[in-house]
Design a protein around this motif. Structure first.
Motif, mmCIF file in Angstrom:
data_model
loop_
_atom_site.group_PDB
_atom_site.id
_atom_site.type_symbol
_atom_site.label_atom_id
_atom_site.label_comp_id
_atom_site.label_asym_id
_atom_site.label_seq_id
_atom_site.Cartn_x
_atom_site.Cartn_y
_atom_site.Cartn_z
ATOM 1 N N THR A 67 94.282 -3.078 21.845
ATOM 2 C CA THR A 67 95.049 -4.218 22.357
ATOM 3 C C THR A 67 96.528 -3.968 22.046
ATOM 4 N N GLU A 68 97.387 -4.827 22.553
ATOM 5 C CA GLU A 68 98.827 -4.713 22.250
ATOM 6 C C GLU A 68 99.072 -4.835 20.751
ATOM 7 N N LEU A 69 98.308 -5.747 20.112
ATOM 8 C CA LEU A 69 98.446 -5.921 18.664
ATOM 9 C C LEU A 69 98.070 -4.634 17.933
ATOM 10 N N GLY A 70 96.976 -4.024 18.342
ATOM 11 C CA GLY A 70 96.543 -2.781 17.707
ATOM 12 C C GLY A 70 97.551 -1.663 17.889
ATOM 13 N N ARG A 71 98.093 -1.548 19.097
ATOM 14 C CA ARG A 71 99.086 -0.495 19.378
ATOM 15 C C ARG A 71 100.343 -0.691 18.545
ATOM 16 N N LYS A 72 100.813 -1.939 18.515
ATOM 17 C CA LYS A 72 102.045 -2.237 17.787
ATOM 18 C C LYS A 72 101.869 -1.961 16.289
ATOM 19 N N LEU A 73 100.686 -2.287 15.764
ATOM 20 C CA LEU A 73 100.425 -2.053 14.347
ATOM 21 C C LEU A 73 100.469 -0.558 14.027
ATOM 22 N N VAL A 74 99.808 0.256 14.843
ATOM 23 C CA VAL A 74 99.812 1.709 14.616
ATOM 24 C C VAL A 74 101.236 2.254 14.660
ATOM 25 N N VAL A 88 108.977 -7.340 13.887
ATOM 26 C CA VAL A 88 107.949 -8.367 14.080
ATOM 27 C C VAL A 88 106.831 -7.774 14.934
ATOM 28 N N ILE A 89 105.609 -7.900 14.431
ATOM 29 C CA ILE A 89 104.440 -7.508 15.221
ATOM 30 C C ILE A 89 103.844 -8.794 15.782
ATOM 31 N N PRO A 90 104.064 -9.068 17.059
ATOM 32 C CA PRO A 90 103.552 -10.330 17.611
ATOM 33 C C PRO A 90 102.033 -10.287 17.734
ATOM 34 N N THR A 91 101.372 -11.290 17.189
ATOM 35 C CA THR A 91 99.916 -11.354 17.324
ATOM 36 C C THR A 91 99.576 -12.114 18.599
#
Length: 723
Positions: free
Chosen positions: A547-554, A610-613
């Motif tokens: 997901t976008e959240l997963g990508r941003k976290l990595v 900021v990592i938007p959830t």
């Protein structure tokens, strides 16, 4: 009297049955020289951070890193309200402690699962009050059949011999707590603003996410390229046809279409000569016995709607019903000491098979090999025959039984023929390759009716002349890598990416050393499930994507070691070494605690981002089926399972608080909705009648003839079948 502690009530019942103990009391069985009690898995858990220090009740950056000087345990919390103690766990713990203190109890036997978690569960209860004055023994079993239970009780080992296993279990528990508490808290504080949602950080979670992320990036960055092939059709003097593909410099793919078209023109109407015929008989061995990861991969790839977590739960149920051996294993072979037992099991399971005369028990190294057994042997059926299995149990049990029987069937054989046809022209020689295959011996493929793809060639002879019948240039495009599925993801986790190619067979993978992996067979399914739950990945059919959240976290998370397969593999290998007595718990813990402290500082020093959830509900918009009203997609919403075309006026919905189901104390589930959409009926268990009795029934959800709304219909046998 001897007190036996089982991990679950169902296992305690199996032991009681094996010992023919019928008397059940509050929290235990008693009879003869045994008392049998049970846990409910973990009855105690590690303190929360706030239990050590009140200041940890709220997350503040200055409070981290937080690593307790001494780890403490408490009665596990209620799953419904973590601020309260689980009353059932507290009661059962009290019963066990009182039984341990009974004067007539001379010895304690831990009968928890023979793995890290099982050792930890038993020891955390038995030694809860400190050092145990009574002797403690360990019952080490791979299955819960009566015969094995009785044999195991005659062959107990001292629980002190299990110290390396206990150390590995404690180490795993403590490091996961320390990494999870510290890095989840600090990452959330650093990269979330306003109303925060926790960014789950874990030792196994992040590298697994990175595997999926890397594959997604490979696919995104893939640039498709055109290539061309020249296909030729030949005809023999007996009027038989076969095809071949033009090959030059060992390649049949070409960038220049015009060159192939020119060759096609040059060879029109020409004859060819068979310059080489190579016929070889080849053997096909059956795939290895299942370990848990391979079983999960097999079932999830073959059956729609299955997850690795579901496979584990069903396998665990079969194990507790005494029908299969221990499922949480990494091994694809059996211990050599199990030869006679395996022979007995085979005889029980082949009696009614139409091909039983082809089955021959042999003691082969592919099946019986101590060097390929890590703690537990591969999964096989037990000698007990199932009386009744539900559909899910049948799928998993049949896969395990068939894989076992295959090992003792004849080796499959086929003949492979490679033919080279040459056309000679004034411009040069043009070589065409053809390949044929014929199954000679079906062998083990009979067990699951595996169809071989025979490609027949005429009986061509060396120097035979053939006529070119047709030639055609075909266009192709290179394909990107495929998205990971649960099967391919489990395989990468199991091997830590080492020597892994999707086309590799089980024989190559079976030779890879265990221990160096991401997670264990028992935890990988849970990891994949959690990645979905926290919104880092999503399932689209069988494909898993970030997901976008997963990508941003990595892309944001600065502790790159925790995303690294090699690093995580080394941690798992260290735990494996502790379990074998080849490494020290103290040194491992010091190393991980220092790594955690350094990682906290690294996150604190990182630039502000900021990592938007996204809402977890939005990340889990799995398509459950086709709308019976308009053909749209049925997805789960906050209040019901409805059609994605609702904005266009489609009224189809199954409400989560549906009154008809609520009257029978049921709520619709995703599984129920999927079955309704696919089969028009769902078999629902555990419905409650008006007088409080439980029953099962087939439910259908049918459109009313007069309007656009749907109503429930109940039957007690499947539509179209006899009652």
């Amino acid at each position: 009297m001897k007190l036996i502690l089982a991990e679950k009530p169902s296992v305690a019942r199996n032991i009681a049955d094996a010992l023919q103990i019928k008397t059940k009391k509050d929290g235990y069985f008693e009879g003869g020289e045994y008392i049998i009690t049970w846990a409910f898995g973990h009855l105690v858990e590690l303190y929360d951070a706030k239990d050590y220090d009140e200041k940890m009740s709220s997350w503040k950056m200055e409070n981290f890193p937080f690593i307790p000087q001494q780890f403490k345990y408490k009665v596990k919390s209620s799953p419904k309200d973590r601020s309260k103690v689980d009353s059932g766990a507290r009661k059962q713990l009290g019963i066990i402690q009182s039984l341990i203190k009974r004067r007539d109890v001379e010895a304690i036997i831990s009968a928890c699962d023979y793995d890290r978690e099982g050792q930890l569960i038993g020891d955390s209860i038995i030694y809860r009050g400190g050092k145990q004055q009574k002797p403690v023994y360990r019952l080490l079993l791979n299955e819960w059949t009566p015969e094995e239970v009785r044999n195991g009780l005659r062959d107990l080992v001292s629980n002190e011999a299990m110290k390396p296993l206990r150390d590995a279990g404690i180490s795993r528990q403590w490091v996961d707590w320390v990494i999870g508490i510290n890095l989840t808290s600090v990452a959330t504080l650093k990269y979330q603003k306003g109303k925060r949602k926790a960014l789950n950080i874990g030792r196994v979670l992040l590298p697994t996410l990175k595997i999926i992320y890397d594959r997604d990036k490979e696919i995104e960055q893939f640039v498709p390229e055109d290539y061309f092939k020249l296909q030729a059709a030949f005809r023999t003097n007996e009027n038989e046809e076969y095809s071949g593909v033009y090959v030059k410099d060992q390649s049949d793919q070409f960038k220049d279409k015009e060159v192939l078209e020119e060759i096609s023109k040059l060879i029109q109407g020409k004859s060819g000569t068979i310059s080489n015929v190579d016929r070889k008989k080849k053997k096909e061995y059956p795939p290895f016995l299942f370990n848990l990861s391979n079983l999960q991969g097999f079932v999830t790839s073959k059956w729609q709607g299955w997850t690795s977590d579901k496979v584990l739960k069903v396998a665990q149920s079969l194990y507790e019903k005494k029908l299969i051996t221990y499922p949480r294993t990494a091994s694809t072979a059996l211990e050599e000491s199990l030869v006679n037992k395996a022979r007995n099991v085979l005889e029980k399971h082949i009696a009614d098979l139409p091909y039983k005369d082809e089955i021959k028990f042999t003691r082969s190294k592919r099946v019986f090999n101590n060097s390929k057994v890590e703690s537990h042997s591969a999964i096989i059926p037990t000698y007990l025959m199932p009386k009744r299995l539900n559909s899910d149990e049948s799928i998993v049990y049949t896969a395990i039984k068939n894989r076992f029987i295959m090992q003792f069937m004849p080796i499959a054989q086929y003949e492979e023929t490679k033919v080279i046809t040459e056309i000679t022209d004034g411009e040069g020689n043009f070589t065409f390759h053809s390949k044929g295959r014929v199954q000679l011996v079906e062998g083990w493929k009979k067990v699951e009716k595996i169809q071989s793809k025979d490609q027949l060639l005429p009986n061509l002879q060396l120097n035979e002349k053939v006529q070119l019948h047709d030639a055609e240039v075909s266009s192709h495009v290179t394909k990107p890598p495929k998205h990971h599925t649960e099967k391919t993801l489990l395989r990468v986790m199991e091997t830590c990416g080492k020597s892994f190619k999707e086309e590799e067979n089980d024989e190559i993978l079976g030779s890879i050393l265990t221990g160096f992996s991401i997670g264990t067979p028992a935890t990988r399914a849970e990891t994949i499930k959690k990645l979905k739950t926290v919104g880092y990945i999503k399932a689209e059919g069988k494909n898993l994507t970030c997901t976008e959240l997963g990508r941003k976290l990595v892309e944001t998370f600065p502790v790159k070691d925790l995303l690294n397969l090699e690093f995580t593999g080394r941690l798992e290998k260290a735990l494996s070494d502790i379990q074998k007595g080849n490494a020290l718990k103290r040194e491992f813990l010091q190393m991980v605690f220092q790594f955690t402290a350094d990682s906290v500082e690294m996150i604190k020093q990182d630039s502000d981002t900021v990592i938007p959830t996204v809402s977890r509900r939005a990340s889990a918009n799995e398509v459950l089926g086709k709308c019976p009203q308009c053909g749209g997609k049925i997805i789960e919403g906050k209040k019901g399972f409805g059609c994605s075309n609702w904005k266009s006026g489609c009224k189809f919905v199954i409400w989560k608080n549906d009154k008809y189901l609520k009257a029978m104390k049921k709520k619709p589930t995703k599984t129920m909705v999927k079955e309704l959409l696919k089969k028009k009926q769902a078999y629902v268990k555990g419905l409650t009648s008006k007088n409080g009795k439980k029953f099962n029934a087939y439910l259908s959800y049918e459109k009313n003839p007069e309007n656009d709304y749907f109503s429930w219909k109940m039957e007690f046998h499947r539509e179209g079948s006899s009652s």
